[in-house]
Design a protein around this motif. Structure first.
Motif, PDB file in Angstrom:
ATOM      1  N   PHE A   7       0.865  -1.166   0.000  1.00  0.00           N
ATOM      2  CA  PHE A   7       0.000   0.000   0.000  1.00  0.00           C
ATOM      3  C   PHE A   7       0.907   1.222   0.000  1.00  0.00           C
ATOM      4  O   PHE A   7       1.750   1.374   0.883  1.00  0.00           O
ATOM      5  CB  PHE A   7      -0.911  -0.002   1.220  1.00  0.00           C
ATOM      6  N   MET A   8       0.740   2.068  -1.015  1.00  0.00           N
ATOM      7  CA  MET A   8       1.625   3.225  -1.153  1.00  0.00           C
ATOM      8  C   MET A   8       0.829   4.483  -1.466  1.00  0.00           C
ATOM      9  O   MET A   8      -0.369   4.439  -1.646  1.00  0.00           O
ATOM     10  CB  MET A   8       2.615   2.977  -2.281  1.00  0.00           C
ATOM     11  N   ASP A   9       1.569   5.580  -1.510  1.00  0.00           N
ATOM     12  CA  ASP A   9       1.041   6.854  -1.972  1.00  0.00           C
ATOM     13  C   ASP A   9       0.055   7.479  -0.971  1.00  0.00           C
ATOM     14  O   ASP A   9      -0.314   6.855   0.020  1.00  0.00           O
ATOM     15  CB  ASP A   9       0.349   6.664  -3.323  1.00  0.00           C
ATOM     16  N   THR A  10      -0.323   8.676  -1.232  1.00  0.00           N
ATOM     17  CA  THR A  10      -1.298   9.378  -0.405  1.00  0.00           C
ATOM     18  C   THR A  10      -2.420   9.840  -1.317  1.00  0.00           C
ATOM     19  O   THR A  10      -2.178  10.617  -2.243  1.00  0.00           O
ATOM     20  CB  THR A  10      -0.643  10.587   0.292  1.00  0.00           C
ATOM     21  N   THR A  45      -3.008   4.138  18.303  1.00  0.00           N
ATOM     22  CA  THR A  45      -2.122   5.218  18.714  1.00  0.00           C
ATOM     23  C   THR A  45      -2.468   6.580  18.116  1.00  0.00           C
ATOM     24  O   THR A  45      -2.014   7.594  18.624  1.00  0.00           O
ATOM     25  CB  THR A  45      -0.674   4.882  18.321  1.00  0.00           C
ATOM     26  N   VAL A 116      -3.319   6.877   3.340  1.00  0.00           N
ATOM     27  CA  VAL A 116      -1.861   6.956   3.410  1.00  0.00           C
ATOM     28  C   VAL A 116      -1.271   5.546   3.439  1.00  0.00           C
ATOM     29  O   VAL A 116      -1.544   4.775   4.364  1.00  0.00           O
ATOM     30  CB  VAL A 116      -1.408   7.729   4.665  1.00  0.00           C
ATOM     31  N   GLY A 117      -0.478   5.229   2.417  1.00  0.00           N
ATOM     32  CA  GLY A 117       0.125   3.895   2.334  1.00  0.00           C
ATOM     33  C   GLY A 117       1.182   3.687   3.397  1.00  0.00           C
ATOM     34  O   GLY A 117       1.911   4.614   3.749  1.00  0.00           O
ATOM     35  N   LYS A 118       1.251   2.467   3.933  1.00  0.00           N
ATOM     36  CA  LYS A 118       2.247   2.115   4.943  1.00  0.00           C
ATOM     37  C   LYS A 118       2.881   0.766   4.644  1.00  0.00           C
ATOM     38  O   LYS A 118       3.300   0.050   5.555  1.00  0.00           O
ATOM     39  CB  LYS A 118       1.595   2.048   6.320  1.00  0.00           C
ATOM     40  N   GLY A 119       2.925   0.401   3.373  1.00  0.00           N
ATOM     41  CA  GLY A 119       3.502  -0.891   3.027  1.00  0.00           C
ATOM     42  C   GLY A 119       2.479  -1.998   3.170  1.00  0.00           C
ATOM     43  O   GLY A 119       1.568  -2.109   2.359  1.00  0.00           O
ATOM     44  N   ARG A 120       2.592  -2.778   4.217  1.00  0.00           N
ATOM     45  CA  ARG A 120       1.641  -3.873   4.418  1.00  0.00           C
ATOM     46  C   ARG A 120       0.311  -3.366   4.968  1.00  0.00           C
ATOM     47  O   ARG A 120      -0.686  -4.075   4.951  1.00  0.00           O
ATOM     48  CB  ARG A 120       2.218  -4.912   5.386  1.00  0.00           C
ATOM     49  N   LYS A 121       0.325  -2.145   5.495  1.00  0.00           N
ATOM     50  CA  LYS A 121      -0.901  -1.559   6.027  1.00  0.00           C
ATOM     51  C   LYS A 121      -1.163  -0.212   5.358  1.00  0.00           C
ATOM     52  O   LYS A 121      -0.371   0.257   4.561  1.00  0.00           O
ATOM     53  CB  LYS A 121      -0.756  -1.322   7.544  1.00  0.00           C
ATOM     54  N   GLN A 123      -3.427   3.775   6.260  1.00  0.00           N
ATOM     55  CA  GLN A 123      -4.223   4.515   7.221  1.00  0.00           C
ATOM     56  C   GLN A 123      -5.186   5.442   6.498  1.00  0.00           C
ATOM     57  O   GLN A 123      -4.947   5.830   5.361  1.00  0.00           O
ATOM     58  CB  GLN A 123      -3.312   5.334   8.158  1.00  0.00           C
ATOM     59  N   TRP A 130      -3.995  14.759   9.125  1.00  0.00           N
ATOM     60  CA  TRP A 130      -2.889  14.143   8.417  1.00  0.00           C
ATOM     61  C   TRP A 130      -1.802  15.182   8.116  1.00  0.00           C
ATOM     62  O   TRP A 130      -0.609  14.897   8.241  1.00  0.00           O
ATOM     63  CB  TRP A 130      -3.343  13.469   7.132  1.00  0.00           C
ATOM     64  N   GLU A 133       0.119  15.568  11.181  1.00  0.00           N
ATOM     65  CA  GLU A 133       0.885  14.353  11.471  1.00  0.00           C
ATOM     66  C   GLU A 133       2.097  14.226  10.550  1.00  0.00           C
ATOM     67  O   GLU A 133       3.196  13.896  11.000  1.00  0.00           O
ATOM     68  CB  GLU A 133      -0.031  13.128  11.312  1.00  0.00           C
TER      69      GLU A 133
END
Lengths: 156, 156
Positions: A7-10, A45, A116-121, A123, A130, A133
């Motif tokens: 999962f990538m990019d925003t 979190t 928002v991509g985080k690789g395997r996850k 958000q 955002w 953050e």
DNA sequence: AAAAATCCCATGTTATACCATAAGAGTAAG
DNA sequence: CTTACTCTTATGGTATAACATGGGATTTTT
């Protein structure tokens, strides 16, 4: 054919009055490729929604099964919280998912969602949250840059 | 057959009004050879675009997955920064990719892009910025190796 | 029956695939 | 050494497919 599933990019998408959002097409492609489903839960979190492929949760469950000793009690509790909160969100023929009230409220999302991509996850954020953050993270990372460049060593 | 995958050389290509650029043919060959995709993101340290094979990010994701630090704050920040900014850029039948506004702006690129090989990664620069950067790098090297510069200077 | 969820169609927008031409690089023949 | 030819690459333009999103219809739940 595709061996990677990150999962990538925003991506910024509208949330309509019913709570529907288009899942970014790249994300949908991953779901199809892995013939899995999207699972979402409240981040433990941050004021955001967190999502991943159902596959990943299965992997975590399997890890816990075989290596209980390596997980601290705290991590065990955290994992329980996630599993207790997580739910499947399948998308319709136009690629949209229907986010629940609980999730939207937790992320303070009304009419716009930021993926928002985080690789395997990934958000899902409220745009203003955002922006803040991202700023925070960039400052934080710059502060600890030496250790970051160390980690970049995995690039080889 | 040897599988080499090093991004090398410096290539200057035009960027058209839509933001399309030809990916250097050598780079395309690498992508095909590895059957991967090109991933680009904003450089953390310079006003340029950075790119690599998706494979590389996949490795990073795998490292993080197995690190058991599933709930670590630093890791959380890192994944947001890396994967949140990165995006796949696949090229069409004529070998072009469509760079996003975000990336072009960060690198101050308008109508010309300079591809600079860096081994496992590469960078895309605005021509003027790259000229300055190259000069800076060369000076930096000469400063740190006075003996080398003496040798080269007197002999030729 | 009312509310919520799911499905289906319609539209404007944008990205991407495709076609055509131009420009070089390299090769082979004269 | 030069000229002509071929092949790859770069680049401009256009057509097509994909996507996000609004609105409504149908189904399911309670």
């Amino acid at each position: 054919m595709r061996k990677t599933f990150l999962f990538m990019d925003t991506i910024v998408n509208k949330v309509d009055a019913k709570g529907r959002v288009s899942l970014p097409s790249d994300y949908r492609a991953i779901v199809k490729e892995l013939s899995t489903e999207i699972v979402c839960y409240r981040s433990l979190t941050s004021p955001c929604i967190e999502g991943c492929a159902e596959e990943l949760l299965e992997k975590i469950a399997a890890d816990m099964e075989t290596s209980l000793d390596f997980f601290s009690q705290t991590q065990d509790d955290l994992t329980n919280l996630i599993f207790g909160d997580a739910r499947r969100f399948s998308f319709d023929s136009t690629g949209r998912i229907l986010l629940s009230e609980k999730l939207l409220k937790h992320a303070q999302i009304t009419d716009t969602a930021v993926f928002v991509g985080k690789g395997r996850k990934f958000q899902i954020w409220n745009p203003e949250n955002w922006a803040k953050e991202e700023k925070r993270i960039r400052q934080e990372i710059m502060k600890n840059r030496p250790s970051l460049s160390m980690k970049g060593g995995t690039n080889r």
